[in-house]
Motif scaffolding. Structure first.
Motif, mmCIF file in Angstrom:
data_model
loop_
_atom_site.group_PDB
_atom_site.id
_atom_site.type_symbol
_atom_site.label_atom_id
_atom_site.label_comp_id
_atom_site.label_asym_id
_atom_site.label_seq_id
_atom_site.Cartn_x
_atom_site.Cartn_y
_atom_site.Cartn_z
ATOM 1 N N THR A 164 6.354 15.210 10.609
ATOM 2 C CA THR A 164 4.905 15.273 10.861
ATOM 3 C C THR A 164 4.260 13.908 10.685
ATOM 4 N N PHE A 165 4.860 13.062 9.854
ATOM 5 C CA PHE A 165 4.283 11.756 9.559
ATOM 6 C C PHE A 165 5.171 10.662 10.151
ATOM 7 N N GLU A 178 -4.312 11.441 14.526
ATOM 8 C CA GLU A 178 -3.126 10.608 14.755
ATOM 9 C C GLU A 178 -3.179 9.354 13.891
ATOM 10 N N ARG A 181 -2.019 10.511 10.476
ATOM 11 C CA ARG A 181 -0.578 10.817 10.437
ATOM 12 C C ARG A 181 0.268 9.556 10.409
ATOM 13 N N HIS A 182 -0.113 8.570 11.202
ATOM 14 C CA HIS A 182 0.707 7.358 11.298
ATOM 15 C C HIS A 182 0.559 6.438 10.092
ATOM 16 N N VAL A 184 0.102 7.657 6.761
ATOM 17 C CA VAL A 184 0.459 8.298 5.489
ATOM 18 C C VAL A 184 1.629 7.576 4.825
#
Length: 316
Positions: A164-165, A178, A181-182, A184
């Protein structure tokens, strides 16, 4: 407050002038032809070197050169031209700065919360299993190189449970989910190592404050323990933590080099590595001055926060 702020701004301007002077002398002092060649880069033709020599006024007195150099920065925010990509340096900085700012702000929030929370808990419950666990984890992450932790997160990101990440690239704030997410994985890479120092610093500061007379007086009056810790002790204990926080954030804003390189984030840190490799001096000069500006601004903010956190501190 206003008087203090004006004095700090005046001092900051002096510091920035000294930084620009040192930067100018470091990169522009010497043979003007050699300076023009360095600014043009390794792949420059003799015609390009001569054009830079005349366009930048390198044939003039060095004092006149510095005056033009500082005037362009102050009045026009002009750091020159990136001769490798044939674009203004400000264009490069505008592209890279949002990436570094996103990385640093997110990472700073995480490392501050984790570090202070674990440090305060350790101070309130000293010599317990949790205290020793937090201390051990702090030492572990503090001794861990950034690239090792970064590669470990990249390995986790390759597994289905953590897919997910994503562990590479950057997505702008135009796509908030997005973007989150990118970042984290980079956030926690930057945060866990930095949080280790804050755990130790917060614990030491809290233990010292909890031994003060006014804390014992508050407890003797029957003030609830959580109010003693949060309202009375924590505010005073945060003063050295805020000092370190300001320095760390300012340095990171100048470029979180290892984190950006490991996760292929196109920020100021990665750009500085590329610029140094290519000997792209105008970009290096721009990043150095931006980093100095970040340090100066953060120092002013930290000084003002002292008075907010500790009533005993007065700004005058």
């Amino acid at each position: 407050m206003i008087r203090f702020l004006l004095r700090r701004i005046y001092q900051s301007i002096i510091v920035l002038i000294l930084v620009t002077l040192a930067t100018f002398l470091l990169f522009f002092a010497g043979d003007p032809k050699a300076v023009a060649h360095r600014l043009a880069g390794r792949q420059a033709t003799p015609e390009q070197v001569n054009a830079i020599y005349h366009n930048l006024g390198l044939d003039q007195n060095i004092f006149v050169q510095y005056f033009h150099f500082i005037t362009k920065i102050v009045l026009h925010w002009d750091f020159g031209t990136d001769y490798y990509h044939h674009v203004p340096v400000t264009t490069v900085l505008k592209q890279d700065a949002p990436v570094t700012i996103s990385l640093v702000i997110g990472g700073a929030v995480i490392w501050f919360v984790i570090g202070v929370a674990s440090g305060v808990y350790s101070a309130v419950r000293p010599r317990t299993l949790m205290d020793r666990s937090f201390t051990g984890l702090a030492l572990f992450f503090y001794s861990l190189p950034v690239f090792v932790l970064g590669f470990a997160f990249i390995y986790l990101a390759s597994k289905d449970n953590f897919s997910t990440f994503p562990a590479a690239n950057y997505v702008g704030l135009a796509h908030p989910f997005e973007w989150f997410r990118h970042l984290v994985m980079p956030w926690f890479t930057l945060a866990l190592i930095s949080a280790a120092a804050y755990t130790r610093l917060s614990r030491t500061s809290m233990l010292e404050v909890l031994g003060e007379d006014y804390i014992r007086t508050a407890r003797a009056k029957g003030v609830r323990e959580w109010r003693v810790v949060i309202k009375h002790a924590l505010r005073s204990a945060l003063t050295p933590v805020i000092t370190q926080f300001g320095v760390d954030v300012a340095v990171a804003l100048g470029g979180a080099i290892l984190t950006e390189s490991v996760f292929s984030l196109p920020g100021l840190g990665r750009e500085s590595v590329i610029a140094i490799t290519n000997q792209d001096l105008p970009v290096i000069i721009g990043i150095v001055i931006i980093a100095a500006l970040a340090v100066v601004v953060m120092n002013i903010i930290v000084d003002m926060l002292y008075a907010v956190l500790d009533p005993r501190v007065t700004l005058h």
